[in-house]
Design an enzyme around this catalytic site. Structure first.
Site, PDB file in Angstrom:
ATOM      1  N   CYS A 128       0.813  -1.219   0.000  1.00 19.32           N
ATOM      2  CA  CYS A 128       0.000   0.000   0.000  1.00 19.32           C
ATOM      3  C   CYS A 128       0.847   1.270   0.000  1.00 19.32           C
ATOM      4  CB  CYS A 128      -0.888   0.038   1.226  1.00 19.32           C
ATOM      5  SG  CYS A 128      -1.855  -1.438   1.466  1.00 19.32           S
TER       6      CYS A 128
ATOM      7  N   ARG B  41       4.848   0.313  -6.054  1.00 23.62           N
ATOM      8  CA  ARG B  41       4.822  -0.582  -4.908  1.00 23.62           C
ATOM      9  C   ARG B  41       3.892  -1.774  -5.130  1.00 23.62           C
ATOM     10  NH1 ARG B  41       6.730   1.835  -0.255  1.00 23.62           N
ATOM     11  NH2 ARG B  41       5.283   0.743   1.085  1.00 23.62           N
TER      12      ARG B  41
ATOM     13  N   LYS C 184      12.392 -14.827 -11.748  1.00 23.14           N
ATOM     14  CA  LYS C 184      12.044 -13.736 -12.663  1.00 23.14           C
ATOM     15  C   LYS C 184      11.023 -14.229 -13.685  1.00 23.14           C
ATOM     16  CE  LYS C 184      13.208 -10.676 -11.056  1.00 23.14           C
ATOM     17  NZ  LYS C 184      14.153 -10.512  -9.986  1.00 23.14           N
TER      18      LYS C 184
ATOM     19  N   GLU D  59       7.511 -14.775 -11.988  1.00 22.61           N
ATOM     20  CA  GLU D  59       6.773 -13.580 -11.566  1.00 22.61           C
ATOM     21  C   GLU D  59       6.348 -12.704 -12.745  1.00 22.61           C
ATOM     22  OE1 GLU D  59       8.894 -11.299  -8.584  1.00 22.61           O
ATOM     23  OE2 GLU D  59      10.756 -11.347  -9.698  1.00 22.61           O
TER      24      GLU D  59
ATOM     25  N   LYS E 270       5.932  -4.243  -4.287  1.00 19.37           N
ATOM     26  CA  LYS E 270       7.353  -3.900  -4.339  1.00 19.37           C
ATOM     27  C   LYS E 270       7.995  -3.947  -2.963  1.00 19.37           C
ATOM     28  CE  LYS E 270      11.043  -2.390  -6.416  1.00 19.37           C
ATOM     29  NZ  LYS E 270      11.773  -3.436  -7.160  1.00 19.37           N
TER      30      LYS E 270
HETATM   31  C1  F6R Z   1      11.621 -10.356  -6.936  1.00 22.41           C
HETATM   32  C2  F6R Z   1      11.633  -9.345  -5.912  1.00 22.41           C
HETATM   33  C3  F6R Z   1      11.393  -9.752  -4.509  1.00 22.41           C
HETATM   34  C4  F6R Z   1      12.234  -8.901  -3.529  1.00 22.41           C
HETATM   35  C5  F6R Z   1      11.845  -9.224  -2.087  1.00 22.41           C
HETATM   36  C6  F6R Z   1      12.692  -8.480  -1.076  1.00 22.41           C
HETATM   37  O1  F6R Z   1      11.861  -9.824  -8.195  1.00 22.41           O
HETATM   38  O2  F6R Z   1      11.790  -8.177  -6.184  1.00 22.41           O
HETATM   39  O3  F6R Z   1      11.619 -11.108  -4.314  1.00 22.41           O
HETATM   40  O4  F6R Z   1      13.584  -9.165  -3.758  1.00 22.41           O
HETATM   41  O5  F6R Z   1      10.496  -8.906  -1.882  1.00 22.41           O
HETATM   42  O6  F6R Z   1      12.532  -7.108  -1.212  1.00 22.41           O
HETATM   43  P1  F6R Z   1      13.592  -6.100  -0.600  1.00 22.41           P
HETATM   44  O7  F6R Z   1      14.861  -6.280  -1.342  1.00 22.41           O
HETATM   45  O8  F6R Z   1      12.988  -4.753  -0.778  1.00 22.41           O
HETATM   46  O9  F6R Z   1      13.742  -6.476   0.848  1.00 22.41           O
END
Ligand code: F6R
Length: 607
Positions: free
Chosen positions: A2, A27, A483, A486, A602
């Site tokens: 959110c 996000r 990758k 997703e 995100k």
């Molecule tokens: C996959 C992806 C997620 C993030 C994970 C951790 O492409 O982006 O698996 O790597 O949610 O996020 P951060 O790095 O922000 O802790």
């Protein structure tokens, strides 16, 4: 996850709220909404799906008002629908919320027993109803918020708009991020500095358990009943809406930015003249470190997997790697003199943050590799190792991951030097290999049409895809599979090449493409055997190797690509770019939503 924005302004705020929400789109979200005060009454416009739907709604039914709040929602409690979209409101208060109210059921039962009627399926509504019940007891908004904070459990950030009160907006945070922006006679509050950037560069970051009262001329921050000060900092972010440049998607733009951002990151961690690593000063002596524990989620966890090989080999340090969501609840004993490294692009991932807190309770020295300097993980750490990736807007991590790898490799080299396990010559050789990476990645990007061809001819039509790698290429295989799934929604799995014959080989037939990540490193012969085992069973092979590897195996593959030659130690960074491109072009061929894949967020601020 959110996104939140609140504006106490001087002019109509709805267009500004929507503009800020656009900056929070990255996000991930599934509905959106805004609320303002019109003649003192709360008025809302909400819509399921993308922001264009909300914009259309606002165009049909304009929403005046000079104070308001806005939200992009990633559903946790209650399906994505207009009814569950935020702002969630009663006649007294409207709430936007990020996170989860863990004791919502208990609070809801109490509030229902008082005769209150709920109209959504969200946990957020208990906050609106609770505040309303306090307001009806003649409490001021300040008293109501202070009291509500004592009742709410969980991790959350929230902003409240009160009917009849054009003069205040209130916010609160526990766990999830919230920042206050200072304007000229106007005040702002939002999820992060990115959302506030079009309005102001003067920002202060709330701490856990802070609640804040915004008025036109400033704000007051409280912890319980105690007034506290939070410093105002200058955010360097541009107010321009982040653009895609000449690229069709943010993800492609960010893939292409990798030579530059890796160059920027190297600039911080390497001295090219002496070909040596330079790390920030750290309150630790690497020769006395008993163990390194690394923790992260998703792609960032794969960065830890790669780094484990590097720390073990170059610094001869024992390393444990831990998926943060498991680690934090398993609560393993950590040895005295240990170091815990958390890796996170956002620096806000709640599982990683809590894992780091657990390591803190075990008296570990806390290092973090993050892309957002003011993030919660950065602020908890003893040492922050910044990646210089710049804002990453595509939900799937690309440049954040490769810059994490660069930082972790530099740290492993620094640790190896300090421990005397790495010679000066070795350090120079590795530094040179890193310095050359941006150029090698550029060459890989120039071969984009080859990746497109493999994606369109071999991968896009598949139901399942396997990725194989060994050693440093095993985590790359896992990242390639993640990758692909997703972005394209094709089922994909990564395996260590040597594990194939222990089960997964049963999946091989002529419908399952197998992508083999195989730089000619010291264990190339081993992955070559695994390649042959797949071939013998009629598997459709895609080979990612260098010219020598392709000369040896290419003729036996359905498709192959010869990547530029690099030192095997840095090969995961280069080969990651290759698997990113494969996933991107497969998703493009399938027509999926590349920058905001379904169900994904995100910055994962809920468990
Ligand atoms: C996959 C992806 C997620 C993030 C994970 C951790 O492409 O982006 O698996 O790597 O949610 O996020 P951060 O790095 O922000 O802790």
């Amino acid at each position: 996850m959110c996104g939140i924005i609140g504006i106490l302004g001087k002019a109509p705020v709805t267009p500004l709220l929507v503009e800020a929400l656009k900056r929070l789109e990255y996000r991930g979200y599934d509905s959106a909404g805004v609320a303002t005060l019109v003649n003192g009454h709360i008025e809302r416009r909400r819509a399921e799906g993308k922001l264009v739907n909300l914009e259309a709604r606002v165009a049909r039914e304009p929403l005046p008002g000079i104070i308001g709040i806005g939200h992009t929602r990633w559903a946790t409690h209650g399906k994505p629908s207009e009814r569950n979209a935020h702002p969630i409101a009663t006649d007294r208060v409207a709430i936007v919320h990020n996170g989860i109210i863990e004791n919502f059921q208990e609070l809801k039962d109490e509030l229902v027993a008082e005769g209150r009627k709920f109209e959504s399926d969200t946990d957020t509504e208990v906050v609106a109803q609770l505040l309303t019940s306090y307001l009806e007891l003649q409490m001021s908004p300040e008293e109501a918020m202070g009291k509500a904070m004592g009742r709410l459990r969980g991790a959350f950030a929230l902003v409240a708009l009160f009917s009849g009160r054009h003069d205040i907006l209130m916010g609160a945070r526990r766990g999830s991020s919230l920042a206050v922006g200072y304007g000229e006679g106007e005040m702002y509050i939002g999820t992060d500095a990115l959302a506030l950037a079009p309005f102001t560069s003067r920002v202060s970051y709330l701490e856990d358990n802070d609640w804040v009262v915004l008025k036109a001329d400033g704000c007051s921050v409280y912890q319980g009943t105690q007034k506290v000060e939070r410093p105002i900092k200058k955010s360097g972010l541009s107010g321009d809406l982040m653009g895609k440049g000449n690229h069709q998607h943010f993800m492609l733009k960010e893939i292409h930015e990798q030579p530059a951002v890796i160059g920027d990151t190297l600039h911080s961690y390497l001295d090219p003249a002496t070909r040596s690593v330079r790390l920030p000063s750290m309150p630790l002596d690497w020769t006395k470190v008993s163990r390194v524990t690394m923790t992260a989620c998703g792609t960032a966890f794969y960065a830890c997997m790669v780094a484990k090989y590097w720390f073990e080999k170059l610094a001869r340090l024992p390393v444990e790697i831990e998926v943060a969501s498991e680690f934090r609840y398993r609560e393993p004993p950590l040895p005295e003199g240990g170091v815990c490294i958390a890796v996170s692009q956002s620096g806000e991932t709640v599982d990683t943050l809590e894992a780091l807190r657990y390591a803190q309770s075990q008296k570990q020295t806390l290092l973090s590799v993050v892309n957002v300097p003011e993030s919660a993980i950065a602020r908890l750490s003893n040492v922050v190792l910044m990646t210089r990736a710049g804002p990453e807007i595509g939900v799937a991590s690309t440049k954040a991951f490769t810059t994490q790898l660069v930082v972790l490799l530099a740290t492993a080299i620094g640790a190896g030097r300090a421990r005397g396990t790495l010679s000066r010559q070795e350090e120079e050789r590795l530094a040179l290999a890193m310095i050359e990476l941006p150029a090698r990645i550029n060459e890989t990007l120039n071969m984009e049409e080859d990746y497109r061809r493999i994606a369109e001819n071999t991968l896009a039509g598949a139901r399942d895809v396997l990725y194989l790698g060994r050693g440093l290429s095993f985590p790359v295989a896992l990242e390639g599979a993640l990758k692909l799934k997703e972005l394209s929604y094709i089922h994909a799995e990564g395996y260590a090449g040597g594990e194939m014959k222990h089960g997964p080989i049963a999946l091989i037939d002529d419908a399952v493409p197998v992508v083999v990540v195989a730089p000619t490193d010291p264990i190339f012969d081993k992955i070559a055997s695994n390649f042959e085992q797949v071939r013998a069973r009629g598997g459709r092979l895609v080979l990612l190797s260098d010219a020598r590897g392709v000369a040896r195996l290419g003729a036996k593959a359905e498709m192959s690509i010869a990547l530029p030659d690099v030192d095997p130690v840095v090969s995961p960074i280069l080969y990651t770019v290759a698997v990113q491109l494969l996933a991107y072009y497969t998703a493009l061929a399938k027509g999926t939503d590349i920058d905001q894949p379904r169900n994904l967020a995100k910055s994962v601020t809920v468990e």
